[in-house]
Design a protein around this motif. Structure first.
Motif, PDB file in Angstrom:
ATOM      1  N   UNK A 112       1.563  -1.121  -0.010  1.00 32.42           N
ATOM      2  CA  UNK A 112       0.280  -0.267  -0.211  1.00 32.42           C
ATOM      3  C   UNK A 112       0.932   1.772  -0.003  1.00 32.42           C
TER       4      UNK A 112
ATOM      5  N   UNK B 113       1.121 -14.800  -5.642  1.00 32.62           N
ATOM      6  CA  UNK B 113       0.490 -14.838  -6.255  1.00 32.62           C
ATOM      7  C   UNK B 113      -1.101 -15.819  -6.066  1.00 32.62           C
TER       8      UNK B 113
ATOM      9  N   UNK C 197      -2.324 -10.134   4.828  1.00 28.93           N
ATOM     10  CA  UNK C 197      -2.448  -8.921   3.851  1.00 28.93           C
ATOM     11  C   UNK C 197      -1.641  -9.354   2.488  1.00 28.93           C
TER      12      UNK C 197
ATOM     13  N   UNK D 250      -5.397  -9.814   1.263  1.00 33.92           N
ATOM     14  CA  UNK D 250      -5.871  -8.950   1.216  1.00 33.92           C
ATOM     15  C   UNK D 250      -5.473  -7.907  -0.344  1.00 33.92           C
ATOM     16  N   UNK D 251      -4.484  -7.108  -0.576  1.00 38.07           N
ATOM     17  CA  UNK D 251      -4.002  -6.682  -1.506  1.00 38.07           C
ATOM     18  C   UNK D 251      -4.736  -6.659  -3.067  1.00 38.07           C
ATOM     19  N   UNK D 252      -4.339  -8.464  -2.956  1.00 38.14           N
ATOM     20  CA  UNK D 252      -4.850  -9.113  -3.611  1.00 38.14           C
ATOM     21  C   UNK D 252      -6.599  -9.353  -4.356  1.00 38.14           C
TER      22      UNK D 252
ATOM     23  N   UNK E  34      -8.314  -7.717  -3.211  1.00 37.73           N
ATOM     24  CA  UNK E  34      -9.019  -5.346  -4.133  1.00 37.73           C
ATOM     25  C   UNK E  34      -9.101  -5.415  -5.623  1.00 37.73           C
ATOM     26  N   UNK E  35      -8.225  -6.525  -6.053  1.00 37.28           N
ATOM     27  CA  UNK E  35      -7.604  -6.009  -7.386  1.00 37.28           C
ATOM     28  C   UNK E  35      -9.393  -6.389  -8.227  1.00 37.28           C
ATOM     29  N   UNK E  36      -9.413  -5.608  -8.957  1.00 33.90           N
ATOM     30  CA  UNK E  36     -10.938  -5.516  -9.753  1.00 33.90           C
ATOM     31  C   UNK E  36     -10.845  -6.932 -10.390  1.00 33.90           C
TER      32      UNK E  36
ATOM     33  N   UNK F  27      -9.831  -6.302   4.784  1.00 32.18           N
ATOM     34  CA  UNK F  27      -9.445  -6.069   6.180  1.00 32.18           C
ATOM     35  C   UNK F  27     -10.416  -5.431   6.778  1.00 32.18           C
TER      36      UNK F  27
ATOM     37  N   UNK G  51      -9.387   0.467   7.828  1.00 32.01           N
ATOM     38  CA  UNK G  51      -8.595   1.100   6.740  1.00 32.01           C
ATOM     39  C   UNK G  51      -7.975   1.549   7.633  1.00 32.01           C
TER      40      UNK G  51
ATOM     41  N   UNK H 292      -5.766  -4.941  12.195  1.00 30.49           N
ATOM     42  CA  UNK H 292      -6.773  -5.261  10.408  1.00 30.49           C
ATOM     43  C   UNK H 292      -6.840  -6.617   9.773  1.00 30.49           C
TER      44      UNK H 292
ATOM     45  N   UNK I 175      -7.485 -14.441  -6.161  1.00 29.75           N
ATOM     46  CA  UNK I 175      -7.567 -14.019  -7.800  1.00 29.75           C
ATOM     47  C   UNK I 175      -8.583 -14.420  -8.163  1.00 29.75           C
TER      48      UNK I 175
ATOM     49  N   UNK J 146      -4.352   3.549  -3.896  1.00 31.13           N
ATOM     50  CA  UNK J 146      -3.956   2.698  -3.921  1.00 31.13           C
ATOM     51  C   UNK J 146      -4.876   0.826  -3.536  1.00 31.13           C
ATOM     52  N   UNK J 147      -4.567   0.016  -3.943  1.00 32.19           N
ATOM     53  CA  UNK J 147      -5.781  -1.417  -4.683  1.00 32.19           C
ATOM     54  C   UNK J 147      -7.076  -0.857  -3.497  1.00 32.19           C
ATOM     55  N   UNK J 148      -6.536  -1.224  -2.091  1.00 36.10           N
ATOM     56  CA  UNK J 148      -7.590  -1.262  -1.187  1.00 36.10           C
ATOM     57  C   UNK J 148      -8.216  -0.649  -0.811  1.00 36.10           C
TER      58      UNK J 148
ATOM     59  N   UNK K 224     -10.781  -0.307  -3.604  1.00 34.04           N
ATOM     60  CA  UNK K 224     -10.980  -1.379  -3.201  1.00 34.04           C
ATOM     61  C   UNK K 224     -12.967  -0.301  -2.556  1.00 34.04           C
TER      62      UNK K 224
ATOM     63  N   UNK L 219     -10.010  -1.933 -15.326  1.00 33.96           N
ATOM     64  CA  UNK L 219     -10.609  -2.378 -13.835  1.00 33.96           C
ATOM     65  C   UNK L 219     -11.222  -1.983 -12.845  1.00 33.96           C
TER      66      UNK L 219
ATOM     67  N   UNK M  87     -15.569  -3.510 -11.707  1.00 32.89           N
ATOM     68  CA  UNK M  87     -15.915  -3.395 -10.547  1.00 32.89           C
ATOM     69  C   UNK M  87     -17.497  -3.121 -10.540  1.00 32.89           C
TER      70      UNK M  87
END
Ligand SMILES: Nc1ncnc2c1ncn2[C@@H]1O[C@H](COP(=O)(O)OP(=O)(O)OP(=O)(O)O)[C@@H](O)[C@H]1O
Ligand SMILES: Nc1ncnc2c1ncn2[C@@H]1O[C@H](COP(=O)(O)OP(=O)(O)OP(=O)(O)O)[C@@H](O)[C@H]1O
Ligand code: SF4
Ligand code: SF4
Ligand SMILES: [Mg+2]
Ligand SMILES: [Mg+2]
Lengths: 340, 336
Positions: free
Chosen positions: A44, A244, A251, A254-256, A258-260, A275, A278, A293, A334, B191-193, B196, B221, B225
């Motif tokens: 992040x 990946x 953590x 969570x990053x992965x 969040x990817x649309x 998470x 925030x 988180x 993913x 950033x991504x989180x 989202x 992307x 969503x």
């Protein structure tokens, strides 16, 4: 080969209402970047990626730890004697728009460092122009078109290629690419990523790739290693494809998550990790840095800090990658492609 | 998908917007027709310079010189053609009827006033009776986006990070309960989180309030969503438009196909991804005749050099390309 051990860096901010504020940007980071290898840092905003990249490129100091370049510990050298080592590591700036001097043609931009290089290596002046053309060819743009032009006359993709060509004038052994594709148009991004991959394969240049867009890390080439950084600590590290496809740290998950998802092309992963709060910079430093988180946090997590290792934790699963979590567990987060 | 009857429909017809340049007036948006279905989120994607922001400004009749709306109409249910609004009517429409965050929102906040003060100014200029309720709404919106509302309202712009300012912009777009909302690059600095989270909130608020929403971005992307429909812009034209899962799943326009193939993906074979050849056009390099995409198109034909492809709607999907054109008698498409 460049390695770092237990690198720490704390910024002291002044001017805050509360007086001095300390920002621990790096909390004891180990890394190893092999010759011709590709290492990616993700995390992040504010997690310390750029700071680490700048330290590796010799542009930022660190508080403690050791960096060793090709067997030579940097602490054993004077500032002056370190310079030849750092010259071999070149930084590619995030913003191709501000990285180039708008009042100079591309020819002028490349000429200055090449003249210097010619002096250093005892080459003639005529070599400078030949080399400029060679480098532009190498980065995949037409020298005849680009050399007489100014930066504003080029597209973002071309400019970033010029920035890379300029970094190559110094015959670097490593490129530090900090968000090198995020400001480039989507249709051109893969071109730059392909170029970085190509430079690794053809010249053996190693690449340190810093990004918040994890998917791009897959495209800098085979056998890459991924480091997931959270609040100045590496929390998961291993082969890019493994991290990946099979992350074990909440953590990373969570990053992965969040990817649309590209609905219509992909369906979401079977599990999602979100998470519970925030990111708050003022969060406490006690226990696991992610514990506030983390949806899987236990009382142990709140008092003890996990360290990076292969420990299977309570789930007992052995992992290929290193992780800093008491309760590592594989989750498929993913998106997966639908159809062929 | 919500299709609430209360949500207004927005009909953009034959819209052309030009900018004055040393080479004369050049079109940044060229004959665009696009319908935003009531109660849906429409995403607009396209590369830098494709005319997305210019289109967004037109929805509020807010194109500034050297730009000028040269032709067309923007009809919004209950408001009529906003391009014919002026003066006081237009001022009232902006914010109250059509909420917006412009791309430059991060710098469009007043640096000298706290966010709270700016919120009150906004309320007064739109004759909001209950300013307390307005502040409460603002705090609630900020809290949903993960911010401490009280602290944010007491802050000046420079005390907030880029991502926080972006959320303030979204709050200001929603707080007056406009029914049409235009968001230009609402998540680019995040950033991504955080992205989202913000996208989820945009979707939730959109549904709760039965809005008609336009989200503009260069990042496929980010809209994949949230959006129901997707419009793809290239060189000032909408080259493809339709339900988002269909446009992403079976893109018909060669540009959409190339754009999707160029997206770095988390799974699958990385060698299938490919950059589009060439470079995005600028106002000065746009061809004046024929198809604007032809220099980068692998399906171009002779007719593409001279004749601009018509926009054809078929099966609820709109495409402007000679190679797609009408439903062909022989099946010769390869979308896989
Ligand atoms: N010169 C500085 N003075 C004070 N604090 C700094 C300085 N540079 C960085 N920091 C702080 O150190 C932390 C790490 O910053 P860094 O720029 O390395 O993050 P990053 O991971 O690159 O983030 P981003 O994705 O936003 O670029 C942040 O909290 C940042 O505010
Ligand atoms: N004030 C202006 N004067 C002259 N040309 C302009 C002006 N504003 C925009 N343009 C031109 O109009 C075209 C469309 O611009 P616009 O800002 O609408 O694109 P965009 O799709 O929003 O791009 P981005 O993704 O970079 O925000 C571009 O070629 C741009 O250079
Ligand atoms: S150690 Fe505990 S709090 Fe930290 S990531 Fe693992 S489960 Fe979550
Ligand atoms: S009209 Fe012709 S050039 Fe344009 S996208 Fe279709 S095939 Fe390609
Ligand atoms: Mg950074
Ligand atoms: Mg724009």
């Amino acid at each position: 080969m460049i390695t770092g051990t237990a690198i720490t860096k704390t910024f002291k901010q002044r001017g805050n209402v509360l007086g001095k504020r300390e920002v621990p940007a790096l909390r004891g980071v180990d890394f190893a970047i092999p010759k011709g290898g590709a290492v990616s840092f993700i995390g992040e905003s504010g997690c310390g990626k750029t700071t680490l990249g700048r330290i590796i490129a010799g542009l930022e100091t660190y508080d403690s730890g050791e960096i060793v370049i090709d067997g030579t510990p940097m602490s054993s050298l004077t500032h002056r004697n370190r310079q030849p080592y750092y010259r071999r590591i070149q930084l590619i700036h995030q913003d191709p728009y501000s990285a180039l001097n708008p009042t100079r043609t591309i020819h002028q931009t490349l000429e200055a460092p090449l003249r210097l290089r010619a002096r250093q290596t005892g080459r003639s002046k005529s070599w400078v122009d030949v080399r400029a053309e060679e480098l532009l060819d190498l980065v995949g743009i037409d020298p005849g078109y680009v050399l007489p032009r100014y930066p504003h006359q080029l597209s973002g993709g071309m400019r970033q290629r010029v920035v890379i060509a300029r970094a190559l004038t110094m015959d670097p052994e490593m490129l530090v690419a900090d968000e090198a594709v995020s400001m480039i148009d989507v249709s051109l991004r893969l071109g730059i990523l392909g170029l970085l991959r190509d430079l690794r394969e053809r010249l053996g240049v190693s690449v340190l790739f810093i990004t918040h867009d994890i998917a791009t890390a897959r495209y800098v080439g085979d056998e890459g290693e991924l480091y997931v950084i959270y609040r100045g600590q590496v929390v998961e590290r291993g082969p890019t494809e493994t991290i990946i496809a099979d992350p074990v740290h909440p953590y990373t998950q969570s990053l992965l998550s969040a990817i649309p998802v590209l609905h219509g092309l992909e369906r979401p992963g079977a599990e999602q990790v979100v998470p519970t709060e925030a990111l708050d910079e003022a969060q406490t430093d006690e226990g696991c840095l992610f514990s506030r988180r983390c949806p899987f946090s236990t009382s142990r997590c709140e008092s003890e800090r996990p360290v990076l290792g292969h420990d299977g934790g309570e789930s007992g699963e052995a992992t290929v990658q290193l992780h800093a979590c008491f309760h590592p567990r594989r989750r498929s987060v993913i998106p997966q492609g639908v159809g062929a | 998908m919500t299709r609430d009857s209360a949500a207004p429909e927005v009909r953009i017809r034959d819209l052309t917007v030009v900018y004055k340049t040393p080479a004369g007036e050049l079109p940044a948006v060229s004959g665009v027709s696009l319908t935003l279905n009531p109660g849906t989120i429409t995403g607009v994607v396209g590369e830098s310079g494709s005319g997305k922001s210019t289109l967004a400004l037109s929805l509020l009749n807010a194109v500034q010189p050297p730009g000028r709306i040269a032709a067309g109409s923007v009809e919004i249910d209950g408001l009529g053609d906003v391009l014919h609004l002026g003066g006081e009517d237009l001022r009232r429409t902006r914010g109250r009827k059509v909420g917006y965050v412009f791309q430059a929102a991060q710098s469009s906040l007043n640096p000298l006033k706290t966010i709270g003060k700016q919120l009150l100014d906004l309320g007064r200029s739109h004759d909001v009776d209950d300013l307390r309720a307005l502040v409460a709404d603002a705090k609630a919106l900020l809290a949903r986006m993960g911010l401490d509302g009280a602290r944010v309202l007491d802050s000046h712009q420079h005390e907030l990070s880029g991502g926080m300012r972006q959320r303030v912009g979204i709050m200001l777009a929603l707080v007056l309960n406009a029914q049409v909302v235009v968001l230009d690059e609402p998540t680019t600095a995040l950033d991504m989180i955080t992205q989202a989270t913000i996208l989820r909130i945009i979707r939730e608020v959109h549904e709760e309030r039965a809005l008609t929403t336009l989200v503009i971005t260069h990042d496929v992307g980010a809209v994949a969503e949230v959006a129901d429909d997707l419009a793809v812009m290239y060189g000032g034209r909408v080259v493809e438009h339709g339900p988002i899962t269909e446009v992403l799943g079976t893109p018909r326009h060669p540009y959409t196909q190339g754009l999707i193939r160029a997206i770095p993906r988390l799974s699958g074979d990385i060698s299938l991804a490919r950059a589009l050849p060439g470079r995005p056009p600028t106002l000065g390099t746009l061809p004046v005749a024929g198809c604007v995409f032809r220099e980068r198109c692998d399906k171009r034909m002779e007719i593409c050099e001279t004749v601009e492809p018509e926009t054809v709607t078929h099966d609820g999907r709109t495409v402007a390309c000679h190679a797609v054109g009408r439903p062909a008698p022989v099946k010769r498409r390869e979308y896989a």
